[in-house]
Design a protein around this motif. Structure first.
Motif, PDB file in Angstrom:
ATOM      1  N   ARG A 273      31.261  29.104  27.051  1.00 42.73           N
ATOM      2  CA  ARG A 273      32.081  28.171  27.815  1.00 42.73           C
ATOM      3  C   ARG A 273      33.202  28.959  28.474  1.00 42.73           C
ATOM      4  O   ARG A 273      33.547  28.762  29.610  1.00 42.73           O
ATOM      5  N   GLU A 274      33.775  29.856  27.701  1.00 42.46           N
ATOM      6  CA  GLU A 274      34.766  30.746  28.286  1.00 42.46           C
ATOM      7  C   GLU A 274      34.631  32.112  27.629  1.00 42.46           C
ATOM      8  O   GLU A 274      34.042  32.251  26.560  1.00 42.46           O
ATOM      9  N   PHE A 275      35.164  33.105  28.300  1.00 45.45           N
ATOM     10  CA  PHE A 275      35.088  34.453  27.758  1.00 45.45           C
ATOM     11  C   PHE A 275      36.497  35.022  27.747  1.00 45.45           C
ATOM     12  O   PHE A 275      37.039  35.390  28.777  1.00 45.45           O
ATOM     13  N   GLY A 276      37.114  35.056  26.576  1.00 41.98           N
ATOM     14  CA  GLY A 276      38.453  35.614  26.459  1.00 41.98           C
ATOM     15  C   GLY A 276      38.371  37.121  26.328  1.00 41.98           C
ATOM     16  O   GLY A 276      37.384  37.649  25.829  1.00 41.98           O
ATOM     17  N   LEU A 277      39.396  37.802  26.798  1.00 36.08           N
ATOM     18  CA  LEU A 277      39.377  39.260  26.717  1.00 36.08           C
ATOM     19  C   LEU A 277      39.907  39.721  25.373  1.00 36.08           C
ATOM     20  O   LEU A 277      40.897  39.198  24.871  1.00 36.08           O
ATOM     21  N   PHE A 278      39.247  40.698  24.807  1.00 33.24           N
ATOM     22  CA  PHE A 278      39.680  41.240  23.529  1.00 33.24           C
ATOM     23  C   PHE A 278      40.125  42.689  23.721  1.00 33.24           C
ATOM     24  O   PHE A 278      39.405  43.489  24.313  1.00 33.24           O
ATOM     25  N   GLY A 279      41.307  43.016  23.227  1.00 32.30           N
ATOM     26  CA  GLY A 279      41.761  44.406  23.267  1.00 32.30           C
ATOM     27  C   GLY A 279      42.190  44.888  24.639  1.00 32.30           C
ATOM     28  O   GLY A 279      42.184  46.085  24.904  1.00 32.30           O
ATOM     29  N   ILE A 280      42.517  43.963  25.525  1.00 32.28           N
ATOM     30  CA  ILE A 280      42.992  44.340  26.861  1.00 32.28           C
ATOM     31  C   ILE A 280      44.467  43.966  26.968  1.00 32.28           C
ATOM     32  O   ILE A 280      44.838  42.802  26.779  1.00 32.28           O
ATOM     33  N   GLU A 281      45.312  44.939  27.254  1.00 31.49           N
ATOM     34  CA  GLU A 281      46.733  44.679  27.412  1.00 31.49           C
ATOM     35  C   GLU A 281      46.991  44.082  28.795  1.00 31.49           C
ATOM     36  O   GLU A 281      46.305  44.443  29.756  1.00 31.49           O
ATOM     37  N   PRO A 282      47.978  43.194  28.910  1.00 31.45           N
ATOM     38  CA  PRO A 282      48.233  42.555  30.212  1.00 31.45           C
ATOM     39  C   PRO A 282      48.478  43.557  31.344  1.00 31.45           C
ATOM     40  O   PRO A 282      48.049  43.322  32.480  1.00 31.45           O
ATOM     41  N   GLU A 283      49.113  44.682  31.028  1.00 31.78           N
ATOM     42  CA  GLU A 283      49.426  45.671  32.076  1.00 31.78           C
ATOM     43  C   GLU A 283      48.181  46.396  32.587  1.00 31.78           C
ATOM     44  O   GLU A 283      48.239  47.091  33.595  1.00 31.78           O
ATOM     45  N   TRP A 284      47.100  46.297  31.864  1.00 37.22           N
ATOM     46  CA  TRP A 284      45.884  47.000  32.294  1.00 37.22           C
ATOM     47  C   TRP A 284      45.108  46.203  33.322  1.00 37.22           C
ATOM     48  O   TRP A 284      44.285  46.746  34.046  1.00 37.22           O
ATOM     49  N   VAL A 285      45.332  44.895  33.347  1.00 31.65           N
ATOM     50  CA  VAL A 285      44.466  44.013  34.131  1.00 31.65           C
ATOM     51  C   VAL A 285      44.477  44.374  35.612  1.00 31.65           C
ATOM     52  O   VAL A 285      43.436  44.407  36.274  1.00 31.65           O
ATOM     53  N   ARG A 286      45.651  44.701  36.152  1.00 32.87           N
ATOM     54  CA  ARG A 286      45.746  44.991  37.602  1.00 32.87           C
ATOM     55  C   ARG A 286      44.827  46.129  38.016  1.00 32.87           C
ATOM     56  O   ARG A 286      44.336  46.160  39.138  1.00 32.87           O
ATOM     57  N   ASP A 287      44.601  47.094  37.107  1.00 33.74           N
ATOM     58  CA  ASP A 287      43.758  48.240  37.458  1.00 33.74           C
ATOM     59  C   ASP A 287      42.302  47.864  37.694  1.00 33.74           C
ATOM     60  O   ASP A 287      41.556  48.614  38.310  1.00 33.74           O
ATOM     61  N   PHE A 288      41.896  46.709  37.162  1.00 38.38           N
ATOM     62  CA  PHE A 288      40.508  46.282  37.347  1.00 38.38           C
ATOM     63  C   PHE A 288      40.319  45.477  38.627  1.00 38.38           C
ATOM     64  O   PHE A 288      39.196  45.157  39.001  1.00 38.38           O
ATOM     65  N   PHE A 289      41.417  45.146  39.289  1.00 38.12           N
ATOM     66  CA  PHE A 289      41.335  44.466  40.578  1.00 38.12           C
ATOM     67  C   PHE A 289      41.469  45.540  41.657  1.00 38.12           C
ATOM     68  O   PHE A 289      42.558  45.830  42.136  1.00 38.12           O
ATOM     69  N   ARG A 290      40.331  46.143  41.985  1.00 33.12           N
ATOM     70  CA  ARG A 290      40.318  47.336  42.821  1.00 33.12           C
ATOM     71  C   ARG A 290      40.992  47.121  44.172  1.00 33.12           C
ATOM     72  O   ARG A 290      41.609  48.032  44.710  1.00 33.12           O
ATOM     73  N   GLU A 291      40.910  45.909  44.716  1.00 32.09           N
ATOM     74  CA  GLU A 291      41.496  45.658  46.034  1.00 32.09           C
ATOM     75  C   GLU A 291      43.019  45.719  46.016  1.00 32.09           C
ATOM     76  O   GLU A 291      43.639  45.968  47.052  1.00 32.09           O
ATOM     77  N   PHE A 292      43.630  45.562  44.835  1.00 37.78           N
ATOM     78  CA  PHE A 292      45.088  45.612  44.760  1.00 37.78           C
ATOM     79  C   PHE A 292      45.605  47.010  45.128  1.00 37.78           C
ATOM     80  O   PHE A 292      46.722  47.167  45.574  1.00 37.78           O
ATOM     81  N   LYS A 293      44.758  48.011  44.911  1.00 35.29           N
ATOM     82  CA  LYS A 293      45.184  49.390  45.154  1.00 35.29           C
ATOM     83  C   LYS A 293      45.332  49.710  46.643  1.00 35.29           C
ATOM     84  O   LYS A 293      45.891  50.727  47.010  1.00 35.29           O
ATOM     85  N   THR A 294      44.780  48.814  47.480  1.00 28.49           N
ATOM     86  CA  THR A 294      44.877  49.053  48.925  1.00 28.49           C
ATOM     87  C   THR A 294      46.193  48.495  49.482  1.00 28.49           C
ATOM     88  O   THR A 294      46.474  48.653  50.655  1.00 28.49           O
ATOM     89  N   ARG A 295      46.975  47.822  48.631  1.00 27.68           N
ATOM     90  CA  ARG A 295      48.226  47.221  49.087  1.00 27.68           C
ATOM     91  C   ARG A 295      49.421  47.946  48.476  1.00 27.68           C
ATOM     92  O   ARG A 295      49.327  48.458  47.363  1.00 27.68           O
ATOM     93  N   GLU A 296      50.523  47.969  49.207  1.00 25.27           N
ATOM     94  CA  GLU A 296      51.733  48.595  48.667  1.00 25.27           C
ATOM     95  C   GLU A 296      52.819  47.568  48.434  1.00 25.27           C
ATOM     96  O   GLU A 296      53.393  47.025  49.370  1.00 25.27           O
ATOM     97  N   CYS A 297      53.112  47.302  47.180  1.00 21.24           N
ATOM     98  CA  CYS A 297      54.194  46.391  46.840  1.00 21.24           C
ATOM     99  C   CYS A 297      55.516  47.160  46.942  1.00 21.24           C
ATOM    100  O   CYS A 297      55.527  48.389  46.881  1.00 21.24           O
ATOM    101  N   ARG A 298      56.621  46.412  47.074  1.00 18.95           N
ATOM    102  CA  ARG A 298      57.929  47.067  47.183  1.00 18.95           C
ATOM    103  C   ARG A 298      58.169  47.947  45.957  1.00 18.95           C
ATOM    104  O   ARG A 298      58.618  49.080  46.071  1.00 18.95           O
ATOM    105  N   ASP A 299      57.859  47.410  44.802  1.00 21.45           N
ATOM    106  CA  ASP A 299      57.984  48.182  43.565  1.00 21.45           C
ATOM    107  C   ASP A 299      56.625  48.815  43.252  1.00 21.45           C
ATOM    108  O   ASP A 299      55.649  48.099  43.027  1.00 21.45           O
TER     109      ASP A 299
END
Ligand SMILES: Nc1nc2c(ncn2[C@@H]2O[C@H](COP(=O)(O)OP(=O)(O)OP(=O)(O)O)[C@@H](O)[C@H]2O)c(=O)[nH]1
Ligand SMILES: [Mg+2]
Ligand SMILES: [Zn+2]
Length: 332
Positions: A273-299
């Motif tokens: 029904r749902e698939f929760g993530l196990f052993g993944i820290e919140p700060e790691w999640v952005r690295d799996f969204f490959r398209e985010f790396k093409t953008r430059e945030c202010r910070d």
């Protein structure tokens, strides 16, 4: 196959169980640490798991044995699991008869697809040691679910498991209006995506090619057509629902766990029904969204939540990203 002695009790019920959030096992005093099995001692692979017992396929043959566990010889996982082994685990079994055995050694896993366990166990290992994952979704009925897809992608990539996104029920595109076609974004991002149809067989060759000889699991929501796809790919009915279990003889065997389809390298799993993530820290999640790396945030260290000058918020998968991060932060 030997007489199956499964019962409805969970394997862990004979131990004092702990409920609540991640419980890390503290080694019992005086209990010697058991080592993982050395590779050269492996003689079988777990192909299905039941309470108190599992089915092991002998390496190099097609023989299957119903096996119990010699628990004292099995390494204690650092995190409480539902069962001592998972489908895909490489083991050593001691033969009791042609059809029965006892597992007295388990190899360290190269990887696993795990989620937080809903019950008293802390981690539910869906499968271990797979090379590839086919995430099955459908065009409609049920509708495409980015949340589940993204979670499976994260879990698999984190474990070094290759991913193919199969969009089943392509025939429904002729009769149902589906807009937007959310899966198109995934092919644009470079994922392997195939529009397929278990009913007509369309697109199945692409999955077959992609899988090759590798141990592969099929996962996804209930009703998307995992079993139908496998049936269609193999040209035979492997479907389990409604079958009388040859192991328990207990009437309906709705699949409650993953199992390796006999004579193949393919693992069917029950719908989640749902698939929760196990052993993944919140700060790691952005690295799996490959398209985010093409953008430059202010910070440059932007966590992509409430920050001013965040440049990823317009991207199609942003809301999925936020839901995943927030759910990890909330511990749900
Ligand atoms: N129209 C259409 N229906 C399909 C297709 N493939 C599967 N179905 C239907 O979808 C329903 C669910 O199929 P299953 O193969 O049991 O789905 P599953 O993913 O294995 O479901 P669980 O085992 O519950 O996780 C069945 O009624 C199938 O007939 C397809 O390509 N087109
Ligand atoms: Mg199924
Ligand atoms: Zn940002």
């Amino acid at each position: 196959l030997g007489k199956f002695k499964g019962n409805k009790e969970d394997w862990l019920d004979d131990e004092k169980s702990v409920s609540g959030r991640a419980h890390i096992r503290t080694p019992k005093k005086g209990k010697p640490k058991v080592e993982y099995l050395e590779a050269e001692k492996v003689n079988g692979m777990v192909v299905e798991v039941f309470p108190n017992q599992c089915v092991v396929k002998e390496l190099g043959t097609l023989r299957r044995l119903a096996c119990t566990y010699r628990k004292a010889k099995l390494p204690t996982a650092d995190i409480r699991e539902r069962a001592p082994v998972a489908v895909g685990d490489l083991v050593h079994f001691e033969e009791i008869s042609r059809t029965d055995g006892v597992i007295d050694g388990v190899s360290a896993r190269t990887n696993s697809l795990s989620r937080p366990a809903p019950e008293r166990a802390q981690r539910h290992v869906l499968v271990a040691n797979v090379k590839k994952l086919v995430i099955v979704t459908s065009v409609a009925n049920p509708e495409f679910s980015p949340g589940l897809v993204d979670r499976f992608i994260i879990a698999a990539e984190h474990q070094g498991i290759g991913v193919f996104l199969a969009i089943n029920k392509a025939d429904l595109l002729a009769t149902t209006s589906v807009a937007p076609k959310l899966w198109e974004n995934y092919s644009e991002l470079g994922y392997s995506v195939g529009l397929v149809c278990a009913k007509t067989g369309d697109g199945l060759e692409a999955i077959r090619q992609w899988i090759g000889e590798d141990l592969t699991t099929f996962c996804g929501h209930s009703g998307v057509g995992k079993t139908s796809l496998l049936n269609s790919m193999l040209g035979k009915q492997i479907g389990r629902t409604g079958e009388v279990s040859e192991f328990t003889g207990k009437g309906q065997h709705t699949t409650t766990g993953a199992y390796l389809i006999e004579g193949t390298n393919l693992i069917d799993t029950p719908g989640v029904r749902e698939f929760g993530l196990f052993g993944i820290e919140p700060e790691w999640v952005r690295d799996f969204f490959r398209e985010f790396k093409t953008r430059e945030c202010r910070d440059p260290e932007c966590f992509h939540r409430e920050e001013v000058g965040c440049a990823v918020k317009e991207l199609p998968r942003y809301s999925s990203y936020r839901r995943i991060v927030e759910s990890i932060l909330e511990g749900t």
